[in-house]
Design an enzyme around this catalytic site. Structure first.
Site, PDB file in Angstrom:
ATOM      1  N   SER A   1       0.844  -1.186   0.000  1.00 43.32           N
ATOM      2  CA  SER A   1       0.000   0.000   0.000  1.00 43.32           C
ATOM      3  C   SER A   1       0.879   1.235   0.000  1.00 43.32           C
ATOM      4  CB  SER A   1      -0.891   0.010   1.239  1.00 43.32           C
ATOM      5  OG  SER A   1      -0.088   0.304   2.359  1.00 43.32           O
ATOM      6  N   LYS A   2       0.235   2.374   0.053  1.00 41.02           N
ATOM      7  CA  LYS A   2       0.985   3.634   0.021  1.00 41.02           C
ATOM      8  C   LYS A   2       1.998   3.727   1.161  1.00 41.02           C
ATOM      9  CE  LYS A   2      -1.940   6.644  -2.636  1.00 41.02           C
ATOM     10  NZ  LYS A   2      -3.313   7.033  -2.476  1.00 41.02           N
ATOM     11  N   ARG A   3       1.676   3.059   2.249  1.00 38.82           N
ATOM     12  CA  ARG A   3       2.598   3.063   3.381  1.00 38.82           C
ATOM     13  C   ARG A   3       3.987   2.586   2.990  1.00 38.82           C
ATOM     14  NH1 ARG A   3       2.225  -0.685   6.650  1.00 38.82           N
ATOM     15  NH2 ARG A   3       0.552  -1.805   5.626  1.00 38.82           N
TER      16      ARG A   3
END
Ligand code: GLU
Length: 469
Positions: free
Chosen positions: A244-246
């Site tokens: 994910s963007k994390r």
């Protein structure tokens, strides 16, 4: 003769192309290439709220950067609405689909009651043709159109990655194929497209496994055998969590900007869940020659930055210096460097490729060839000491006349050290500090050859003025 292979990549343009999507595209592309088939690009843009032109462009750019060329398309689902309506009308006429007038509130109430009884929530078939006879559609309710799913039996397929998968038809609802406003739904459009585009192999993320039995039933109802399915497992982040963007740079184009080579990226993506013996470093061509669905691992694979960096360096080493220089050029320009004022990028790239993992790192490391350096005063003070003054002064005088080649420079550096009872690094390190502003450079004689006599003298004189006193 066997049927020609036709694969497709069917992204929804609701965001950038992330690594998982790029890997799916890569596998579909490679499978078509391996068997001299056709690779189709289809943009699934029916979600009008979330689809954007910018996302479509980002997907096209990412694919172009990776070299995933398509033979047909891009086809846009929004441009195929008339075709979907035509098929829906035909299905209605043939009793394969029907209008369901059940209001949303009634459906919600039904589901709640079912769940309260511990049952799986599902539509009860009240508007199926056999149940609707004699019923008058309620006024003011725009119907949805449902596919009449088979009542019993099972839907099964031999997934080329996951093996045999089977769903009982009793598990499947009568799928809504058109909304009250007439727009067709996702699972339906995919089937019409895969039929019209004569797709033989559907290679896609395993988040679609639950859609597949519904789609297979529609294929069969329309009189077509479903294609071969290969559901590719998820790509996980370094920490084993869903990507994910994390996890930082997850759009493929960010890897372009970060100085990764597309061939390294292809190699890296290919190895996410696929292997060919012990081969680790290979070209996109080799991948296409080797790729097969059976070698895809059914287990999720993990992203690994160290591996990507290693592969990138390996691919940088495999390019000719000229080609690597050509790839480096835009990164030098992005650093604001005046490339014409320094050595050919290919020559510096050849010297530095063993030392850096990306083109961005390379552009930073070779900066001193193209721009002035101001070495840190503390670094100079540490490197230039009374003990090496005289040797350096002699060396800099020799620099004025010696032939400007590695051999002569190397001899001069060593001689200067020897004559003054110093070790070579006591001479080489200060020279590095003076011309490059850092102690970490490739062989200093090679660096000086590229930097040129004029710039070398200018830097050692200006910054090493105390040496000559
Ligand atoms: N549009 C779907 C997605 O982006 C893919 C559908 C498919 O490959 O069948 O996940």
């Amino acid at each position: 003769m066997s049927t020609p292979i036709r694969t497709r990549f069917a992204p929804s343009p609701t965001g950038f192309l992330h690594l998982g999507g790029a890997r799916t595209a890569l596998f579909a592309w490679a499978y078509a290439r391996r068997f001299q088939g056709t690779f189709v690009l289809r943009i699934e843009d029916t979600d009008r709220e979330r689809s954007t032109q910018a996302a479509t462009q980002a997907i096209l750019d990412s694919m172009a950067w990776l070299g995933l060329s398509y033979d047909e398309g891009p086809f846009y689902q929004m441009q195929r609405m008339a075709r979907y309506r035509e098929v829906i009308d035909d299905m209605l006429a043939r009793g394969l689909a029907y209008r369901c007038y059940m209001p949303t509130e009634a459906l919600d109430a039904l589901r709640e009651a079912q769940m309260a009884r511990g049952e799986k929530p599902r539509y009860d078939g009240r508007w199926r043709p056999e149940n609707a006879a004699g019923k008058t559609p309620p006024a003011g309710v725009a119907p949805v159109i449902r596919f009449r799913n088979p009542d019993d039996g099972a839907v099964a397929w031999d997934d080329r990655v996951k093996g045999r998968i089977e769903f009982a038809n009793t598990e499947l609802d009568d799928l809504v194929i058109a909304r009250p406003d007439g727009t067709p739904t996702y699972n339906f459009c995919v089937v019409v497209d895969d039929i019209d585009m004569q797709i033989t192999h559907v290679i896609r993320g395993d988040d679609h496994v639950n859609n597949t039995p519904r789609q297979i039933n529609i294929f069969r109802a329309l009189g077509f055998e479903p294609p071969v399915f290969a559901h590719v497992p998820t790509v996980l982040g370094e920490d084993g969590q869903k990507l994910s963007k994390r996890h930082g740079a997850v759009s493929v184009t960010e890897y372009d900007a970060a100085g990764y080579l597309p061939e390294a990226m292809i190699n890296f993506l290919a190895r996410l869940g696929w292997a060919h013996g012990n081969d680790e470093v290979f070209s996109p061509q080799a991948f296409c020659d080797w790729f097969d669905l059976d070698a895809i691992s059914p287990a999720p694979s993990r992203f690994n930055t160290d591996k990507l960096r290693w592969l990138n360096q390996e691919h940088m080493k495999r390019l000719s210096p000229e080609e690597l220089g050509r790839r480096l050029l835009p990164f030098l320009e992005k650093e604001g460097l005046d490339v014409a004022a320094g050595p050919a990028p290919g020559a510096v790239a050849e010297l530095f490729r063993e030392r850096v993992a990306t083109l961005v790192e390379m552009a930073q490391a070779v900066r001193f060839f193209y721009a002035d350096v101001t070495p840190d005063a503390a670094l100079l003070a540490e490197q230039i000491q009374p003990a090496n003054h005289a040797a350096l002064a002699e060396l800099f005088t020799a620099f004025e006349t010696l032939p400007w080649d590695r051999e002569s420079l190397n001899a001069a550096l060593k001689d200067a050290a020897k004559r003054h009872g110093l070790k070579p690094p006591q001479i080489m390190m200060p020279v590095r500090a003076l011309v490059a502003g850092t102690l970490s450079t490739p062989a200093i004689d090679a660096v000086l050859v590229l930097l040129g006599r004029e710039k070398t003298l200018e830097r050692v004189r200006r910054q090493g003025s105390e040496v000559r006193d």
